[in-house]
Scaffold this motif. Structure first.
Motif, PDB file in Angstrom:
ATOM      1  N   ALA A 318      33.916  91.077  56.807  1.00 20.90           N
ATOM      2  CA  ALA A 318      32.943  90.642  57.810  1.00 20.90           C
ATOM      3  C   ALA A 318      31.547  90.498  57.212  1.00 20.90           C
ATOM      4  CB  ALA A 318      32.931  91.628  58.979  1.00 20.90           C
ATOM      5  N   ASP A 319      31.121  91.479  56.428  1.00 16.56           N
ATOM      6  CA  ASP A 319      29.801  91.370  55.795  1.00 16.56           C
ATOM      7  C   ASP A 319      29.744  90.184  54.833  1.00 16.56           C
ATOM      8  OD1 ASP A 319      28.485  93.391  57.093  1.00 16.56           O
ATOM      9  OD2 ASP A 319      28.538  94.821  55.421  1.00 16.56           O
ATOM     10  N   PRO A 374      54.658  77.688  50.888  1.00 15.40           N
ATOM     11  CA  PRO A 374      54.831  77.582  52.335  1.00 15.40           C
ATOM     12  C   PRO A 374      53.790  78.371  53.133  1.00 15.40           C
ATOM     13  CG  PRO A 374      56.484  79.038  51.399  1.00 15.40           C
ATOM     14  CD  PRO A 374      55.777  78.391  50.249  1.00 15.40           C
ATOM     15  N   VAL A 375      53.281  77.739  54.176  1.00 13.58           N
ATOM     16  CA  VAL A 375      52.320  78.354  55.082  1.00 13.58           C
ATOM     17  C   VAL A 375      52.758  78.058  56.515  1.00 13.58           C
ATOM     18  CG1 VAL A 375      50.422  78.121  53.431  1.00 13.58           C
ATOM     19  CG2 VAL A 375      50.803  76.333  55.125  1.00 13.58           C
ATOM     20  N   TRP A 376      52.178  78.795  57.450  1.00 16.53           N
ATOM     21  CA  TRP A 376      52.513  78.584  58.857  1.00 16.53           C
ATOM     22  C   TRP A 376      51.269  78.837  59.709  1.00 16.53           C
ATOM     23  CZ3 TRP A 376      56.859  76.394  60.543  1.00 16.53           C
ATOM     24  CH2 TRP A 376      57.090  76.371  61.924  1.00 16.53           C
ATOM     25  N   ARG A 377      50.958  77.887  60.570  1.00 12.54           N
ATOM     26  CA  ARG A 377      49.754  78.023  61.386  1.00 12.54           C
ATOM     27  C   ARG A 377      49.959  79.042  62.503  1.00 12.54           C
ATOM     28  NH1 ARG A 377      46.507  73.305  64.801  1.00 12.54           N
ATOM     29  NH2 ARG A 377      44.547  74.485  65.035  1.00 12.54           N
ATOM     30  N   MET A 378      48.982  79.912  62.640  1.00 11.59           N
ATOM     31  CA  MET A 378      48.908  80.870  63.744  1.00 11.59           C
ATOM     32  C   MET A 378      47.680  80.530  64.588  1.00 11.59           C
ATOM     33  SD  MET A 378      51.378  83.309  63.477  1.00 11.59           S
ATOM     34  CE  MET A 378      50.816  84.988  63.810  1.00 11.59           C
ATOM     35  N   PRO A 379      47.641  80.962  65.859  1.00 12.79           N
ATOM     36  CA  PRO A 379      46.554  80.527  66.740  1.00 12.79           C
ATOM     37  C   PRO A 379      45.357  81.480  66.761  1.00 12.79           C
ATOM     38  CG  PRO A 379      48.256  81.595  68.041  1.00 12.79           C
ATOM     39  CD  PRO A 379      48.740  81.617  66.617  1.00 12.79           C
ATOM     40  N   PHE A 380      44.162  80.906  66.694  1.00 15.80           N
ATOM     41  CA  PHE A 380      42.953  81.622  67.108  1.00 15.80           C
ATOM     42  C   PHE A 380      42.971  81.622  68.642  1.00 15.80           C
ATOM     43  CE2 PHE A 380      40.463  80.543  63.048  1.00 15.80           C
ATOM     44  CZ  PHE A 380      40.308  81.874  62.684  1.00 15.80           C
ATOM     45  N   HIS A 381      43.694  82.538  69.238  1.00 18.47           N
ATOM     46  CA  HIS A 381      43.920  82.514  70.693  1.00 18.47           C
ATOM     47  C   HIS A 381      42.741  83.179  71.400  1.00 18.47           C
ATOM     48  CE1 HIS A 381      46.217  81.995  74.298  1.00 18.47           C
ATOM     49  NE2 HIS A 381      46.300  83.294  74.527  1.00 18.47           N
ATOM     50  N   GLY A 405      48.533  91.788  66.451  1.00 14.15           N
ATOM     51  CA  GLY A 405      47.653  92.397  65.462  1.00 14.15           C
ATOM     52  C   GLY A 405      47.048  91.430  64.472  1.00 14.15           C
ATOM     53  N   SER A 406      47.814  90.440  64.017  1.00 11.76           N
ATOM     54  CA  SER A 406      47.266  89.472  63.081  1.00 11.76           C
ATOM     55  C   SER A 406      46.249  88.569  63.765  1.00 11.76           C
ATOM     56  CB  SER A 406      48.394  88.625  62.466  1.00 11.76           C
ATOM     57  OG  SER A 406      47.884  87.705  61.532  1.00 11.76           O
ATOM     58  N   ILE A 407      46.525  88.192  65.004  1.00  9.60           N
ATOM     59  CA  ILE A 407      45.618  87.312  65.739  1.00  9.60           C
ATOM     60  C   ILE A 407      44.297  88.016  66.039  1.00  9.60           C
ATOM     61  CG2 ILE A 407      45.276  85.991  67.861  1.00  9.60           C
ATOM     62  CD1 ILE A 407      48.302  85.554  67.946  1.00  9.60           C
ATOM     63  N   THR A 408      44.365  89.264  66.491  1.00 11.05           N
ATOM     64  CA  THR A 408      43.117  89.966  66.813  1.00 11.05           C
ATOM     65  C   THR A 408      42.286  90.209  65.559  1.00 11.05           C
ATOM     66  OG1 THR A 408      44.298  92.096  66.775  1.00 11.05           O
ATOM     67  CG2 THR A 408      43.987  91.039  68.926  1.00 11.05           C
ATOM     68  N   ALA A 409      42.945  90.442  64.409  1.00  9.83           N
ATOM     69  CA  ALA A 409      42.194  90.588  63.157  1.00  9.83           C
ATOM     70  C   ALA A 409      41.499  89.281  62.801  1.00  9.83           C
ATOM     71  CB  ALA A 409      43.131  91.016  62.031  1.00  9.83           C
ATOM     72  N   ALA A 410      42.200  88.157  62.979  1.00  8.99           N
ATOM     73  CA  ALA A 410      41.601  86.854  62.689  1.00  8.99           C
ATOM     74  C   ALA A 410      40.439  86.565  63.645  1.00  8.99           C
ATOM     75  CB  ALA A 410      42.664  85.764  62.788  1.00  8.99           C
ATOM     76  N   LEU A 411      40.600  86.917  64.915  1.00 12.19           N
ATOM     77  CA  LEU A 411      39.514  86.722  65.880  1.00 12.19           C
ATOM     78  C   LEU A 411      38.300  87.572  65.518  1.00 12.19           C
ATOM     79  CD1 LEU A 411      41.531  86.669  69.229  1.00 12.19           C
ATOM     80  CD2 LEU A 411      40.369  84.726  68.160  1.00 12.19           C
ATOM     81  N   PHE A 412      38.544  88.783  65.056  1.00 14.71           N
ATOM     82  CA  PHE A 412      37.460  89.654  64.599  1.00 14.71           C
ATOM     83  C   PHE A 412      36.661  88.956  63.503  1.00 14.71           C
ATOM     84  CE2 PHE A 412      35.631  92.821  61.821  1.00 14.71           C
ATOM     85  CZ  PHE A 412      35.223  93.861  62.636  1.00 14.71           C
ATOM     86  N   LEU A 413      37.353  88.411  62.519  1.00 20.66           N
ATOM     87  CA  LEU A 413      36.667  87.757  61.405  1.00 20.66           C
ATOM     88  C   LEU A 413      35.930  86.499  61.863  1.00 20.66           C
ATOM     89  CD1 LEU A 413      39.386  88.131  58.621  1.00 20.66           C
ATOM     90  CD2 LEU A 413      37.335  89.508  58.952  1.00 20.66           C
ATOM     91  N   ARG A 414      36.521  85.764  62.794  1.00 20.10           N
ATOM     92  CA  ARG A 414      35.882  84.532  63.257  1.00 20.10           C
ATOM     93  C   ARG A 414      34.520  84.798  63.885  1.00 20.10           C
ATOM     94  NH1 ARG A 414      38.531  80.475  67.726  1.00 20.10           N
ATOM     95  NH2 ARG A 414      38.032  82.286  69.041  1.00 20.10           N
TER      96      ARG A 414
END
Length: 460
Positions: A318-319, A374-381, A405-414
């Protein structure tokens, strides 16, 4: 030892790559004695099968490589890598059977069979060389192979030899190789320059926390890469059980993958301005370790409640992301071994990524198929945003409940990137067992796909 193609002047054995459906047609064009030899040896062109065809003097006319069926190849990443590992020592040149669409991927897999991690125990080097086929971009394939070797070396090295100061040295070495600049903010200077969460996470370790920055390129779009450099993760005061701590030398896999991507960009001299930010720490246990219930200030000014000290990666990222966003680059990409939830969702082989831009996602998915990455898109929900808002502080580093858990971590970073396009990768960076072209251990996940997508995403 660099992974590279053999010199075209070397004595070589012609190699025919033959799919099962093409075997009869190939034999129809061969002398009769070749057909008899193929039949006598039971060669059916099954995937991975090899056969050397002798001449009258006891030498070798050519080698045959079974390419199997489309359905069998779909279950393998690098079909020819298995052949490369089985062929006798020598130099080979593909004479027929490998179309241009597959050539780059298969040649990459062949080169990767030459990777060995021999820092602590001697290993036998690769015995088979490959001459670059006509029409492939040999420099690009070699750049990808050597970037993968760098990633694997960094991840495979234990924390005793890959702590924050060693990671800094590795970045400085990479910068020197390609004429990039490099600087580091170390220890208490992190507080003086407003990187409080990087300092807090790493302050309990013997090796001081640091933020390492590398810059390269003077023209073109601005790309900033941010990699999680947690060189070992005990879990902090929320101490991991032993079984969960065993692979934590790979918790700097995000940093390793970012550096592999940076190496490819610089080796191929892409027309862009590259900035790399690596927060390098060890999440250790000591009297000054941060605690559950603490509330931390961040560079961006957002406060973060600590509900689990084992969710430290998003804090240091985050920093660094806040700093990246201040420069207003055209694109920010973060890579991290961030959540077990990503592994539950997609397993160890697929790298989940997040972006709000559909065109970027499509470009990345297309490039991933071409590059065997290989990659797979996950949602910034966005409706899940409330899950990371604890009330007592702006953000929660470890929401309760266990969902998404992965989505909330990504939202945190966003939350820390507001001025730039942003993409995040939640990777595993580890190959659980050996397979063709992929040794057990550290692994690149995402860099080749990103490399392939950059021309469209950044307009290169």
């Amino acid at each position: 030892m660099p992974l590279s193609f053999a010199e075209p002047t070397d004595p070589f054995v012609p190699l025919h790559v033959i799919a099962q459906s093409d075997l009869d047609a190939w034999l129809a064009d061969q002398p009769e004695h070749v057909g008899r030899w193929v039949a006598a040896n039971g060669f059916t062109a099954a995937l991975g099968q090899i056969l050397l065809v002798p001449d009258d003097a006891g030498g070798t006319i050519c080698a045959l490589a079974g390419y199997g069926t489309e359905s069998k190849r779909a279950r393998k990443r690098f079909a020819l890598a298995a052949v490369a590992e089985s062929l006798p020592e020598g130099t080979y040149q593909i004479a027929s059977g490998l179309d241009a669409e597959r050539a780059e991927m298969e040649c990459l897999g062949w080169l990767l069979t030459g990777y060995t991690f021999d820092r602590y125990a001697s290993k036998s080097p690769a015995k088979t060389g490959l001459i670059a086929p006509e029409g492939v971009d040999a420099a690009r394939i070699e750049a990808m192979a050597n970037a993968e070797a760098l990633i694997r070396d960094l991840v495979n090295t234990p924390a005793s030899d890959m702590g924050p100061e060693h990671l800094q040295q590795a970045i400085e070495t990479l910068a020197e190789e390609f004429g990039a600049s490099c600087k580091t903010i170390l220890g208490d200077a992190l507080l003086e320059q407003n990187f409080p969460m990087i300092h807090t996470v790493g302050r309990a370790a013997d090796q001081a926390p640091r933020l390492i920055e590398m810059n390269w390129g003077s023209a073109g779009p601005k790309l900033t890469l941010v990699g999680k450099g947690v060189c070992f993760d005990t879990g902090g005061l929320n101490l991991k059980p032993g079984a969960s701590m065993g692979l934590m030398k790979k918790d700097m896999g995000g940093a390793a993958n970012v550096l592999g991507l940076a190496r490819m960009i610089m080796a191929l001299n892409l027309p862009l301005r590259l900035r790399v930010l690596i927060p390098a720490v060890e999440n250790a246990v000591a009297g000054n370790a941060f605690r559950p219930g603490d509330i931390l200030n961040s560079r961006k000014g957002l406060t973060v409640e600590i509900n689990n000290t084992d969710a430290e990666g998003r804090l240091v990222l985050a920093d660094a992301l806040a700093l990246a966003d201040e420069g207003k680059p055209d694109l920010v990409i973060s890579m991290a071994t961030l959540t077990g939830a990503a592994r539950v969702a997609l397993g160890p082989d697929l790298a989940p990524f997040y972006t709000d831009d559909d065109q970027t996602a499509a470009a990345l998915s297309d490039a991933a198929q071409r590059s065997a990455d290989p990659v797979w898109r996950m949602p910034f929900h966005t409706p899940y945003e409330a899950m990371i808002e604890p009330g007592i502080a702006d953000l929660d580093n470890a929401p309760s409940g266990g969902f998404a858990g992965s989505i909330t971590a990504a939202l945190f970073l966003r939350r820390f990137v507001e001025n730039s396009a942003y993409m995040h990768f939640d990777i595993y960076a580890w190959q659980p067992s050996k397979s063709p072209g992929r040794s057990k251990g550290g692994l690149g996940q995402g860099p080749r796909a990103i490399l392939g997508a950059l021309p469209e995403v950044l307009g290169l």
